[in-house]
Design a protein around this motif. Sequence first.
Motif, short mmCIF file in Angstrom:
data_model
loop_
_atom_site.label_atom_id
_atom_site.label_comp_id
_atom_site.label_asym_id
_atom_site.label_seq_id
_atom_site.Cartn_x
_atom_site.Cartn_y
_atom_site.Cartn_z
N UNK A 77 39.82 41.26 34.41
CA UNK A 77 39.27 40.63 33.18
C UNK A 77 40.02 40.21 32.56
N UNK A 78 40.59 39.21 31.98
CA UNK A 78 41.56 38.75 30.86
C UNK A 78 40.82 37.70 29.68
N UNK A 79 41.16 38.95 28.12
CA UNK A 79 40.83 37.87 27.41
C UNK A 79 41.68 38.03 26.67
N UNK A 135 37.47 53.27 46.67
CA UNK A 135 36.44 54.55 46.91
C UNK A 135 35.09 53.42 45.79
N UNK A 136 34.97 52.43 45.53
CA UNK A 136 34.08 51.64 44.79
C UNK A 136 34.08 50.34 44.12
N UNK A 137 34.13 50.47 43.02
CA UNK A 137 34.14 48.52 42.86
C UNK A 137 34.72 49.20 41.13
N UNK A 138 35.67 48.11 40.98
CA UNK A 138 36.74 48.55 39.54
C UNK A 138 36.21 46.99 38.90
N UNK A 139 36.46 46.90 37.57
CA UNK A 139 36.82 46.03 37.44
C UNK A 139 38.00 46.06 35.81
N UNK A 140 38.81 45.28 35.97
CA UNK A 140 39.91 45.51 35.55
C UNK A 140 39.53 44.72 34.42
N UNK A 141 40.34 45.49 33.02
CA UNK A 141 39.98 44.19 31.94
C UNK A 141 41.20 44.51 30.89
N UNK A 156 32.18 41.72 26.01
CA UNK A 156 31.13 41.21 26.73
C UNK A 156 31.85 42.09 28.28
N UNK A 157 33.29 42.20 27.98
CA UNK A 157 33.93 42.57 29.85
C UNK A 157 33.85 43.84 30.09
N UNK A 158 33.12 44.39 28.77
CA UNK A 158 32.44 45.88 29.23
C UNK A 158 31.14 45.73 29.89
#
Length: 538
Positions: free
Chosen positions: A371-373, A322-328, A266-268
């Motif tokens: 995002x944390x899981x 330089x963009x947008x990051x999703x840190x999981x 889900x996170x990806x």
Amino acid sequence: MSKLNLQPVTETDRPTSHLTIGETKVGSSNIVAVTHNNRSAFFYVDPEEELVASNIRNKVKFHENVADVFGGIARGQPFQVEADVSGRDVEPCKSATLYTRDIGEERLASFLRSTNYLLHEIEEVALIDGELTHFEVLDLQPRGFPTLMVDEETEFEFVDREERDERRDRGPSQGAGPGPGGQGRGGGQGRDDEDVDIDISPEKPTVSFEEDVAGLDEVKSTAQMLLALFDPETKREVEGRYGEEFAARGGSMLLYGPPGCGKTLVSEAIAYEAANNTNIESEYGDVKFLPVKGGDILSRYPGEAERRVEAVFDRAHSIAQDGFAVLFFDEIETLIPDRSDDDLQRHERSLTNAFLQEMGTDKIEDNLLVIGATNMPFTIDPAASRRFPVQQFIPQPGDEVMSQVWHKELDSLEAANPDVEISYERLGAASAGYTPAEIADRVLGTELQRELVRSVVEDGSEPIVPDTEYLLERLDRNEPKTVRQFITSVREEVDELEGYPEMRRYVEEQADRLGIAVGGGSDVFDQLRDLGGDQAEE
């Protein structure tokens, strides 16, 4: 006097500056050098009479915080104690930065100078007027020495709690050196703050909600609503209709639920959604996915895990520029354990504090989503939990979703065998108790691959017909384990799930289905059954 190999005994009712060994092992000096894990430091020594039944023979006693000086205690490795040292072997302390809440600053400074206190960059515990007093050593000068001795010339700087929180959990500025000798006995430089050995490589997300995530409609809807607020136009419209409070992004999300049910997937998929089905890339730039396992951040070196947390966030901030990051963060409970837990060690509390500092309300910019899981949300520190305003339960799938799981996993097999009929409804219904990961990894994993390959390479083998009956027979060869093991492990923690009602209901329902007692122990037969299955019946 020669060096002695002694076994460590940690206690809490003693000062950190002193340790205790048998009186026959003490030389003429009241200072000893201690080496462990290739690190050395100095301490004052309190000799104890060695009686026949004494518990001090061949042992060294010290406060549990002292373990941080040596990067923890390596069980099986002795503490090497050298008594033939003196105060001249310890480098004088020019200055020290301290935080204290237990005692007045002037009183503490006077005590440290009058006793020629041996300072280490840890949470020190001093015996002052018969009471144990705690204070934190945030910085020592000169650097590069594991122990410094306070004298009349030592200057002290005291910081308030806010500044302490900004400085305290970045790890010691120096490490205990490789052994007596070098920069003063026991000297040596610590680990380089910039030499953080953790891989923080960004990835382009390839997993999508539509193609790869079965079911979880509520989760998908929550993710879409969260990402919508990163679209400036949508954000402005929400703000215009309902006010600023309801247009606040939050910037973080916690996924929790039983293992193997798709939290990582889900996170990806959220990152993929951000890149392909929103205006985020046109507004900010390329979307990058940064997956980090909590276990990879942990370290036996004091301060190293905190530095890794800082490095991970620094990398995420850099990419987000330089963009947008999703840190999981997977297994995030390992990084933010509940600090109220009496069994928690000091370095674990420090790690929680370090993470909280990085997740401060002013630290997460518009183009970073964290995002944390976790499978164990009840073990997370409450303050850390509040850093994730969006919290989403990832349930164990029902029959319909498990049918979709089978369909997705068998896509290539079905394409290669178009004439073979497969009933995904029957497979989904027969999968009760399984998780999607168990179907993918155990039922349809390498064992199935070997069976299919064997039918090709072995002479005389008949081609396998991968129809419904064949797949059901494979399912019968296995047994669902993940849910039972999970419910067994958390059954006594059900009262801690008050803040997570969906998960509490899930645990209670699954425990009832599996016949596992919750909120307390179970009888011996139940425990044997949980651990060994058929072994209990034997």
